[in-house]
Motif scaffolding. Structure first.
Motif, PDB file in Angstrom:
ATOM      1  N   ALA A  84      33.037  77.927  38.532  1.00  0.00           N
ATOM      2  CA  ALA A  84      33.800  78.050  37.290  1.00  0.00           C
ATOM      3  C   ALA A  84      32.866  77.964  36.087  1.00  0.00           C
ATOM      4  O   ALA A  84      32.022  77.075  35.996  1.00  0.00           O
ATOM      5  N   GLY A  85      33.002  78.919  35.172  1.00  0.00           N
ATOM      6  CA  GLY A  85      32.234  78.902  33.928  1.00  0.00           C
ATOM      7  C   GLY A  85      30.847  79.501  34.003  1.00  0.00           C
ATOM      8  O   GLY A  85      30.169  79.608  32.979  1.00  0.00           O
ATOM      9  N   GLN A  86      30.399  79.919  35.169  1.00  0.00           N
ATOM     10  CA  GLN A  86      29.064  80.502  35.278  1.00  0.00           C
ATOM     11  C   GLN A  86      29.029  81.906  34.693  1.00  0.00           C
ATOM     12  O   GLN A  86      30.040  82.608  34.635  1.00  0.00           O
ATOM     13  N   SER A  87      27.825  82.337  34.279  1.00  0.00           N
ATOM     14  CA  SER A  87      27.664  83.620  33.605  1.00  0.00           C
ATOM     15  C   SER A  87      27.810  84.799  34.557  1.00  0.00           C
ATOM     16  O   SER A  87      26.999  84.993  35.467  1.00  0.00           O
ATOM     17  N   LEU A  88      28.842  85.582  34.331  1.00  0.00           N
ATOM     18  CA  LEU A  88      29.026  86.809  35.099  1.00  0.00           C
ATOM     19  C   LEU A  88      28.072  87.885  34.596  1.00  0.00           C
ATOM     20  O   LEU A  88      27.663  88.771  35.351  1.00  0.00           O
ATOM     21  N   GLY A  89      27.707  87.782  33.298  1.00  0.00           N
ATOM     22  CA  GLY A  89      26.734  88.719  32.743  1.00  0.00           C
ATOM     23  C   GLY A  89      25.404  88.618  33.462  1.00  0.00           C
ATOM     24  O   GLY A  89      24.777  89.632  33.791  1.00  0.00           O
ATOM     25  N   HIS A  90      24.958  87.392  33.739  1.00  0.00           N
ATOM     26  CA  HIS A  90      23.720  87.194  34.489  1.00  0.00           C
ATOM     27  C   HIS A  90      23.872  87.702  35.918  1.00  0.00           C
ATOM     28  O   HIS A  90      22.988  88.372  36.455  1.00  0.00           O
ATOM     29  N   ALA A  91      25.006  87.372  36.546  1.00  0.00           N
ATOM     30  CA  ALA A  91      25.222  87.740  37.945  1.00  0.00           C
ATOM     31  C   ALA A  91      25.269  89.252  38.136  1.00  0.00           C
ATOM     32  O   ALA A  91      24.808  89.770  39.159  1.00  0.00           O
ATOM     33  N   LEU A  92      25.823  89.957  37.150  1.00  0.00           N
ATOM     34  CA  LEU A  92      25.909  91.420  37.226  1.00  0.00           C
ATOM     35  C   LEU A  92      24.671  92.096  36.647  1.00  0.00           C
ATOM     36  O   LEU A  92      24.566  93.321  36.676  1.00  0.00           O
ATOM     37  N   ASP A  93      23.765  91.285  36.104  1.00  0.00           N
ATOM     38  CA  ASP A  93      22.526  91.788  35.503  1.00  0.00           C
ATOM     39  C   ASP A  93      22.814  92.720  34.323  1.00  0.00           C
ATOM     40  O   ASP A  93      22.255  93.808  34.212  1.00  0.00           O
ATOM     41  N   ILE A  94      23.709  92.255  33.436  1.00  0.00           N
ATOM     42  CA  ILE A  94      23.984  92.969  32.190  1.00  0.00           C
ATOM     43  C   ILE A  94      23.402  92.112  31.062  1.00  0.00           C
ATOM     44  O   ILE A  94      24.030  91.158  30.603  1.00  0.00           O
ATOM     45  N   ALA A  95      22.192  92.445  30.631  1.00  0.00           N
ATOM     46  CA  ALA A  95      21.450  91.601  29.688  1.00  0.00           C
ATOM     47  C   ALA A  95      22.156  91.428  28.348  1.00  0.00           C
ATOM     48  O   ALA A  95      22.000  90.400  27.681  1.00  0.00           O
ATOM     49  N   THR A  96      22.930  92.419  27.929  1.00  0.00           N
ATOM     50  CA  THR A  96      23.592  92.379  26.623  1.00  0.00           C
ATOM     51  C   THR A  96      24.651  91.282  26.535  1.00  0.00           C
ATOM     52  O   THR A  96      24.922  90.773  25.444  1.00  0.00           O
ATOM     53  N   VAL A  97      25.260  90.913  27.651  1.00  0.00           N
ATOM     54  CA  VAL A  97      26.391  89.969  27.624  1.00  0.00           C
ATOM     55  C   VAL A  97      26.135  88.746  28.508  1.00  0.00           C
ATOM     56  O   VAL A  97      26.825  88.522  29.501  1.00  0.00           O
ATOM     57  N   PRO A  98      25.151  87.910  28.145  1.00  0.00           N
ATOM     58  CA  PRO A  98      24.884  86.714  28.944  1.00  0.00           C
ATOM     59  C   PRO A  98      26.037  85.723  28.942  1.00  0.00           C
ATOM     60  O   PRO A  98      26.136  84.869  29.821  1.00  0.00           O
ATOM     61  N   ASN A  99      26.944  85.840  27.954  1.00  0.00           N
ATOM     62  CA  ASN A  99      28.062  84.898  27.861  1.00  0.00           C
ATOM     63  C   ASN A  99      29.355  85.475  28.437  1.00  0.00           C
ATOM     64  O   ASN A  99      30.446  84.941  28.179  1.00  0.00           O
ATOM     65  N   LEU A 100      29.249  86.573  29.196  1.00  0.00           N
ATOM     66  CA  LEU A 100      30.413  87.129  29.893  1.00  0.00           C
ATOM     67  C   LEU A 100      30.776  86.193  31.043  1.00  0.00           C
ATOM     68  O   LEU A 100      29.952  85.904  31.908  1.00  0.00           O
TER      69      LEU A 100
END
Length: 322
Positions: free
Chosen positions: A56-72
């Motif tokens: 819960a609360g972990q960055s999906l932006g990091h997991a999907l490797d989308i650098a623009t949205v680290p806070n997704l």
């Protein structure tokens, strides 16, 4: 006579067999139609789209490797006080979807988003319009439309003038600006209108999955997420911990800007306060909410115009009860 009887029996069997075949065909057709209707009317959960399994609360932006949205992030996964769990794959929070490469947009499409609720100002959107997958409906909800202060623009300009920034924002002044801004998330008419539209939309299963965001996904988005989780029954400390996660996601993105500002003579605490979050920020929003409305339920009812039935709809859709 026996021959006639045999023919009649054979005919009846063929008729019965054909009828049974037709019945099975009709049952299959109805079953397929039912499944199709359910798929059309029920949001497809992220777990069914093979997204990364995160806490819960972990960055999906990091997991999907989308650098623009680290806070997704997925809003789901948190436990409520009564043992329910906030559903995953229905509501997401994020930072700005700009710039997004074609590959980034393809990765974002895995969320199956139907609606994108942008909490930024018109001026912010003009500079960095959202770039999202085709078919995602875009909605601009300008939380700060009624704000009189031009603080965000002034902060950006001062970041290029470290010595002036020290005088204008040093010694806790920048934190005071943000604290006042967080109070306005509760009190501004434009904020109440924007959050009313957002939460009413999130209470409609036909509009999910959906994402809401602002610039860095921590302030306007931070209050929206905190208010929603609180209404759903997530404990206060869990809500605060979720809010503070923005520091883990956004501050590394601005590390160069922070260090450059400090190297040029600026107080390092200033950009950290601007690009990150502090407990005092969210506490100011909750303080303003309690001052005017007493409880989160009254804030939704009297401040946002979402009555008990509307609040219960949000709980029914967004909570998995065990």
């Amino acid at each position: 006579m026996d021959n006639e009887t045999s023919k009649t029996t054979s005919y009846r069997r063929r008729r019965r067999g054909a009828a049974m075949k037709m019945m099975r065909t009709n049952m299959f057709t109805k079953a397929v139609a039912t499944v199709f209707i359910m798929c059309m009317s029920t949001p497809i959960l992220a777990s069914e789209r093979a997204l990364p399994k995160l806490g819960a609360g972990q960055s999906l932006g990091h997991a999907l490797d989308i650098a623009t949205v680290p806070n997704l992030r997925d809003m789901g996964g948190y436990k409520t006080r009564d043992g329910a769990t906030v559903a995953r794959g229905l509501v997401y929070r994020s930072d700005t979807f700009h710039p997004m490469s074609a590959e980034d947009i393809e990765k974002l499409a895995r969320l199956g988003l139907k609606n994108d609720y942008d909490l930024r100002t018109s001026a912010e959107v003009k500079v960095k319009p959202d770039q999202v997958p085709p078919g995602v409906q875009y909605h601009l909800l300008n939380v700060l439309a009624d704000a009189k202060s031009a603080a965000p623009a002034q902060l950006e300009a001062l970041m290029h003038q470290p010595k002036k920034a020290n005088a204008a924002l040093g010694g806790g002044k920048v934190e005071a600006l943000f604290i006042e801004g967080y109070r306005e998330f509760v009190s501004l008419p434009s904020a109440r209108q924007s959050y009313r539209t957002l939460f009413r939309s999130l209470g409609d299963p036909q509009k999910l999955p959906a994402v809401f965001h602002c610039t860095t996904g921590k302030d306007r988005t931070g209050w929206a997420a905190a208010a929603l989780l609180t209404l759903l029954g997530v404990p206060e400390e869990t809500v605060m911990a979720d809010f503070m996660r923005s520091n883990d996601n956004t501050l590394p993105q601005f590390k160069h800007a922070i260090e450059s500002f400090a190297a040029a003579g600026g107080e390092r605490d200033i950009p950290v306060a601007i690009f990150g979050v502090k407990r005092a920020y969210l506490e100011a929003s909750f303080s303003e909410m309690r001052k005017h409305y007493g409880t989160i339920e009254n804030y939704f009812a009297k401040g946002l115009g979402i009555d008990a039935a509307g609040q219960e709809a949000l709980r029914d859709i967004l909570l998995e009860k065990h």
